[in-house]
Design a protein around this motif. Structure first.
Motif, mmCIF file in Angstrom:
data_model
loop_
_atom_site.group_PDB
_atom_site.id
_atom_site.type_symbol
_atom_site.label_atom_id
_atom_site.label_comp_id
_atom_site.label_asym_id
_atom_site.label_seq_id
_atom_site.Cartn_x
_atom_site.Cartn_y
_atom_site.Cartn_z
ATOM 1 N N HIS A 1 0.841 -1.143 -0.015
ATOM 2 C CA HIS A 1 -0.077 0.094 -0.229
ATOM 3 C C HIS A 1 0.600 1.432 -0.563
ATOM 4 O O HIS A 1 0.260 2.205 -0.202
ATOM 5 C CB HIS A 1 -0.730 0.096 1.164
ATOM 6 N N GLY A 2 1.795 1.200 0.054
ATOM 7 C CA GLY A 2 3.018 2.231 -0.056
ATOM 8 C C GLY A 2 3.716 2.363 -0.973
ATOM 9 O O GLY A 2 3.024 2.670 -2.060
ATOM 10 N N THR A 3 3.853 3.733 -1.660
ATOM 11 C CA THR A 3 4.901 4.341 -2.419
ATOM 12 C C THR A 3 5.763 4.116 -2.670
ATOM 13 O O THR A 3 7.139 4.408 -2.588
ATOM 14 C CB THR A 3 4.274 6.031 -2.422
ATOM 15 N N LEU A 4 6.224 3.393 -4.036
ATOM 16 C CA LEU A 4 8.091 3.376 -4.324
ATOM 17 C C LEU A 4 8.495 4.269 -5.053
ATOM 18 O O LEU A 4 8.002 5.198 -6.092
ATOM 19 C CB LEU A 4 7.530 1.586 -5.694
ATOM 20 N N VAL A 5 9.535 4.577 -4.932
ATOM 21 C CA VAL A 5 10.068 6.246 -5.224
ATOM 22 C C VAL A 5 11.409 5.546 -5.948
ATOM 23 O O VAL A 5 12.255 5.033 -5.176
ATOM 24 C CB VAL A 5 10.783 6.696 -4.033
ATOM 25 N N GLN A 6 11.391 6.365 -7.121
ATOM 26 C CA GLN A 6 12.516 5.368 -7.639
ATOM 27 C C GLN A 6 13.796 6.931 -7.420
ATOM 28 O O GLN A 6 13.011 7.784 -7.969
ATOM 29 C CB GLN A 6 12.201 5.096 -9.470
ATOM 30 N N HIS A 7 14.813 6.385 -7.355
ATOM 31 C CA HIS A 7 16.655 7.162 -7.701
ATOM 32 C C HIS A 7 16.625 7.431 -8.993
ATOM 33 O O HIS A 7 17.164 6.173 -9.423
ATOM 34 C CB HIS A 7 17.006 6.836 -6.539
ATOM 35 N N GLU B 1 13.089 2.604 -3.058
ATOM 36 C CA GLU B 1 12.874 3.032 -1.871
ATOM 37 C C GLU B 1 11.049 3.105 -1.836
ATOM 38 O O GLU B 1 10.809 3.296 -2.074
ATOM 39 C CB GLU B 1 13.499 3.574 -0.498
ATOM 40 N N CYS B 2 10.637 2.608 -0.401
ATOM 41 C CA CYS B 2 8.784 2.589 -0.148
ATOM 42 C C CYS B 2 8.306 3.428 1.176
ATOM 43 O O CYS B 2 9.113 3.188 2.088
ATOM 44 C CB CYS B 2 8.591 0.872 -0.333
ATOM 45 N N THR B 3 7.174 4.003 0.773
ATOM 46 C CA THR B 3 7.122 4.340 2.281
ATOM 47 C C THR B 3 6.654 3.763 2.878
ATOM 48 O O THR B 3 6.356 4.323 4.318
ATOM 49 C CB THR B 3 6.122 5.967 1.794
ATOM 50 N N ASP B 4 6.188 2.481 2.753
ATOM 51 C CA ASP B 4 5.694 1.747 3.790
ATOM 52 C C ASP B 4 6.600 0.672 4.866
ATOM 53 O O ASP B 4 8.020 0.590 4.264
ATOM 54 C CB ASP B 4 4.721 0.719 3.599
ATOM 55 N N SER B 5 7.256 1.325 5.512
ATOM 56 C CA SER B 5 8.213 0.330 5.998
ATOM 57 C C SER B 5 8.556 -0.348 6.108
ATOM 58 O O SER B 5 9.287 -1.062 6.918
ATOM 59 C CB SER B 5 8.862 1.307 8.481
ATOM 60 N N GLY B 6 7.393 -1.333 6.088
ATOM 61 C CA GLY B 6 7.205 -2.568 6.440
ATOM 62 C C GLY B 6 7.521 -4.070 4.717
ATOM 63 O O GLY B 6 7.191 -5.009 4.810
ATOM 64 N N CYS B 7 7.664 -2.961 3.748
ATOM 65 C CA CYS B 7 7.065 -2.702 2.628
ATOM 66 C C CYS B 7 8.809 -4.133 2.365
ATOM 67 O O CYS B 7 9.952 -3.562 2.806
ATOM 68 C CB CYS B 7 7.609 -1.981 1.571
ATOM 69 N N LEU C 1 1.867 3.394 -6.935
ATOM 70 C CA LEU C 1 1.932 4.158 -7.008
ATOM 71 C C LEU C 1 3.508 4.039 -7.133
ATOM 72 O O LEU C 1 3.862 3.502 -6.687
ATOM 73 C CB LEU C 1 1.444 4.913 -5.953
ATOM 74 N N VAL C 2 4.022 4.636 -8.671
ATOM 75 C CA VAL C 2 5.611 4.489 -8.214
ATOM 76 C C VAL C 2 5.410 6.114 -8.522
ATOM 77 O O VAL C 2 5.493 6.838 -9.927
ATOM 78 C CB VAL C 2 5.683 3.310 -9.240
ATOM 79 N N LEU C 3 7.051 6.463 -8.213
ATOM 80 C CA LEU C 3 7.241 8.131 -8.852
ATOM 81 C C LEU C 3 8.741 8.381 -8.727
ATOM 82 O O LEU C 3 9.120 7.576 -7.517
ATOM 83 C CB LEU C 3 7.343 8.830 -7.259
ATOM 84 N N GLU C 4 9.216 8.899 -9.608
ATOM 85 C CA GLU C 4 10.595 9.671 -9.412
ATOM 86 C C GLU C 4 10.858 9.901 -8.263
ATOM 87 O O GLU C 4 9.710 10.872 -7.757
ATOM 88 C CB GLU C 4 10.961 10.212 -10.291
ATOM 89 N N CYS C 5 12.393 10.409 -7.715
ATOM 90 C CA CYS C 5 12.555 10.623 -6.772
ATOM 91 C C CYS C 5 12.373 12.832 -6.865
ATOM 92 O O CYS C 5 11.967 12.519 -5.971
ATOM 93 C CB CYS C 5 13.757 10.763 -6.403
ATOM 94 N N TRP C 6 12.524 12.953 -8.093
ATOM 95 C CA TRP C 6 11.978 14.121 -8.255
ATOM 96 C C TRP C 6 10.693 15.009 -8.276
ATOM 97 O O TRP C 6 10.419 15.474 -7.745
ATOM 98 C CB TRP C 6 12.995 14.691 -9.463
ATOM 99 N N GLN C 7 9.888 13.655 -8.357
ATOM 100 C CA GLN C 7 8.366 14.009 -7.832
ATOM 101 C C GLN C 7 7.983 14.155 -6.315
ATOM 102 O O GLN C 7 6.720 14.761 -6.220
ATOM 103 C CB GLN C 7 8.028 12.762 -8.450
ATOM 104 N N VAL C 8 9.197 13.295 -5.412
ATOM 105 C CA VAL C 8 8.547 13.733 -4.416
ATOM 106 C C VAL C 8 7.640 15.070 -3.676
ATOM 107 O O VAL C 8 9.171 15.864 -3.933
ATOM 108 C CB VAL C 8 9.328 12.789 -3.170
ATOM 109 N N THR C 9 7.255 15.396 -3.032
ATOM 110 C CA THR C 9 7.348 16.861 -1.876
ATOM 111 C C THR C 9 8.615 17.070 -1.574
ATOM 112 O O THR C 9 9.235 16.399 -0.410
ATOM 113 C CB THR C 9 6.100 17.287 -0.762
ATOM 114 N N GLY C 10 9.333 18.293 -2.031
ATOM 115 C CA GLY C 10 10.308 18.362 -0.941
ATOM 116 C C GLY C 10 12.031 17.608 -2.254
ATOM 117 O O GLY C 10 12.620 18.590 -1.272
ATOM 118 N N GLY C 11 11.857 17.299 -3.441
ATOM 119 C CA GLY C 11 12.084 17.058 -3.932
ATOM 120 C C GLY C 11 13.483 15.369 -2.958
ATOM 121 O O GLY C 11 13.453 15.604 -1.879
#
Length: 68
Positions: A16-22, A28-34, A44-54
């Motif tokens: 259920h977390g968001t996968l972040v591709q650097h 890395e995933c926003t769900d600590s249990g992933c 939901l998969v995002l490129e790291c530059w899309q994360v709020t705050g960069g």
């Protein structure tokens, strides 16, 4: 009765977390249990530059490209 997502109700392995591709290809995933860091396990998969705050690695990539 709690509401389950469709994948949960069908017993499909997912996260259920968001996968972040650097930019360095790490994930890395926003769900600590992933435990499975793959695109097919995440809705939901995002490129790291899309994360709020960069992301620091995205900033390094931008500077490197600008200097080229």
């Amino acid at each position: 009765m709690p509401i389950e997502c469709l994948a949960c109700s069908r017993g499909i392995e997912h996260c259920h977390g968001t996968l972040v591709q650097h930019v360095d290809a790490t994930l890395e995933c926003t769900d600590s249990g992933c435990e499975v860091l793959t695109v097919d396990q995440h809705e939901l998969v995002l490129e790291c530059w899309q994360v709020t705050g960069g992301c620091a690695c995205a900033e390094v990539e931008t500077v490197t490209k600008a200097a080229s």
